[in-house]
Design a protein around this motif. Structure first.
Motif, PDB file in Angstrom:
ATOM      1  N   GLY A   9       0.823  -1.200   0.000  1.00 46.40           N
ATOM      2  CA  GLY A   9       0.000   0.000   0.000  1.00 46.40           C
ATOM      3  C   GLY A   9       0.854   1.245   0.000  1.00 46.40           C
ATOM      4  O   GLY A   9       1.960   1.271  -0.495  1.00 46.40           O
ATOM      5  N   ASP A  15     -11.738   6.959  -3.025  1.00 48.08           N
ATOM      6  CA  ASP A  15     -12.893   6.114  -3.263  1.00 48.08           C
ATOM      7  C   ASP A  15     -14.069   7.040  -3.586  1.00 48.08           C
ATOM      8  O   ASP A  15     -14.259   8.051  -2.914  1.00 48.08           O
ATOM      9  CB  ASP A  15     -13.178   5.290  -1.993  1.00 48.08           C
ATOM     10  N   ARG A  87      -8.702  -5.696   0.979  1.00 48.26           N
ATOM     11  CA  ARG A  87      -8.193  -4.817   2.027  1.00 48.26           C
ATOM     12  C   ARG A  87      -8.869  -3.456   2.021  1.00 48.26           C
ATOM     13  O   ARG A  87      -9.209  -2.905   3.065  1.00 48.26           O
ATOM     14  CB  ARG A  87      -6.675  -4.649   1.866  1.00 48.26           C
ATOM     15  N   GLU A  88      -9.078  -2.914   0.812  1.00 48.65           N
ATOM     16  CA  GLU A  88      -9.578  -1.541   0.733  1.00 48.65           C
ATOM     17  C   GLU A  88     -11.080  -1.447   0.507  1.00 48.65           C
ATOM     18  O   GLU A  88     -11.680  -0.405   0.745  1.00 48.65           O
ATOM     19  CB  GLU A  88      -8.826  -0.795  -0.375  1.00 48.65           C
ATOM     20  N   PRO A  90     -13.140  -1.012  -2.062  1.00 51.56           N
ATOM     21  CA  PRO A  90     -13.596   0.194  -2.762  1.00 51.56           C
ATOM     22  C   PRO A  90     -14.959  -0.023  -3.409  1.00 51.56           C
ATOM     23  O   PRO A  90     -15.378  -1.165  -3.656  1.00 51.56           O
ATOM     24  CB  PRO A  90     -12.524   0.377  -3.842  1.00 51.56           C
TER      25      PRO A  90
END
Length: 269
Positions: A9, A15, A87-88, A90
């Motif tokens: 990262g 986002d 993980r994110e 979005p």
């Protein structure tokens, strides 16, 4: 390498993003430029092998660009993309699968490695990326799969390439239907030759049985703008230009047994 840096990262993004494969050149690069001006996109996640070119996108785009350097023919890259998305989490408002490769020539003149490479990138990678992103699409999201006018018929001189694009068009049409209840637009983009990309010189590669001329070839800017307009209308197939539109209509009414030798003759003119 790129996969390790990706998983660590630390790259600036926002986002909701638009995620675009093949973003380092050609139609993918132009999609990144135009999608970055979409008010529903706060960042572009640019996926391709060449990280240096992905970083150059920042000067072309109207929102932050997040380079995601991956070789989509490497199964580990799809695993890395899966981990990044998990993980994110979005909200992917625009997904454009523009990564692809073609090789011109008779089927017996194209190496097995090149033929399998076309299947791997044009089919397996496109489906893999799309299905990894499905949980992160939401009502109003749009998906564009880069097919080709070659998808409309068997194509002498582009046999395996045309077959991969026929596969991708069929997959995209089914996805269009299945995602209608979720309010997600899905469009198969089927352009004619595009003269201001790397595709034609890379596809030629000195093999026999090629196309001699590319009359009335399109430009990437018009192909992308027309494709995005078709996506807004939720058309399941976009033919962004006169030639590919006429080809699509012709392929519906002319039997392939006649169209294939006709196309074989035209490519020699």
């Amino acid at each position: 390498g790129g996969v390790t840096n990706l998983l660590r990262g630390g790259i600036i993004g926002a986002d909701p993003p638009g995620l675009i494969t093949g973003a380092s050149s050609g139609l993918g690069r132009e999609f990144a430029r135009q999608v970055s001006r979409d008010p529903h996109v706060q960042a572009v996640w640019a996926v391709a092998r060449r990280e240096d070119r992905l970083r150059q996108l920042a000067s072309l785009c109207a929102c932050p660009v997040r380079p995601v350097p991956l070789d989509l023919t490497d199964p580990q890259s799809l695993d890395a993309l899966r981990d990044l998305l998990a993980r994110e989490k979005p909200t992917v408002t625009r997904l454009v699968c523009a990564a692809g490769v073609g090789k011109m020539g008779r089927i017996d003149a194209v190496s097995p490695a090149d033929s399998l490479g076309m299947i791997d990138l044009n089919c397996r990678a496109a489906v893999g990326v799309t299905q990894l992103c499905l949980p992160y699409l939401t009502r109003g999201s749009r998906v564009l799969e880069l097919c080709s006018t070659a998808a409309f018929q068997p194509m002498p001189g582009l046999g395996v390439y045309a077959a991969t694009k026929a596969f991708l068009q069929s997959y995209t049409k089914t996805l269009h239907y299945e995602l209608l209840p979720r309010g997600i637009h899905v469009t198969a983009v089927c352009p004619y030759w595009v003269k201001d990309t790397e595709f034609i010189p890379l596809a030629q590669d000195g093999k026999p049985g090629q196309f001699r001329h590319f009359p009335l070839a399109s430009r990437s800017r018009s192909v992308v703008s027309l494709s995005l307009a078709a996506s807004a209308l939720n058309l399941w197939v976009a033919t962004p230009g006169i030639v590919c539109t006429l080809h699509r209509l012709g392929a519906k009414v002319i039997p392939h047994a006649l169209l294939v030798p006709l196309m074989d003759g035209l490519r020699r003119v």
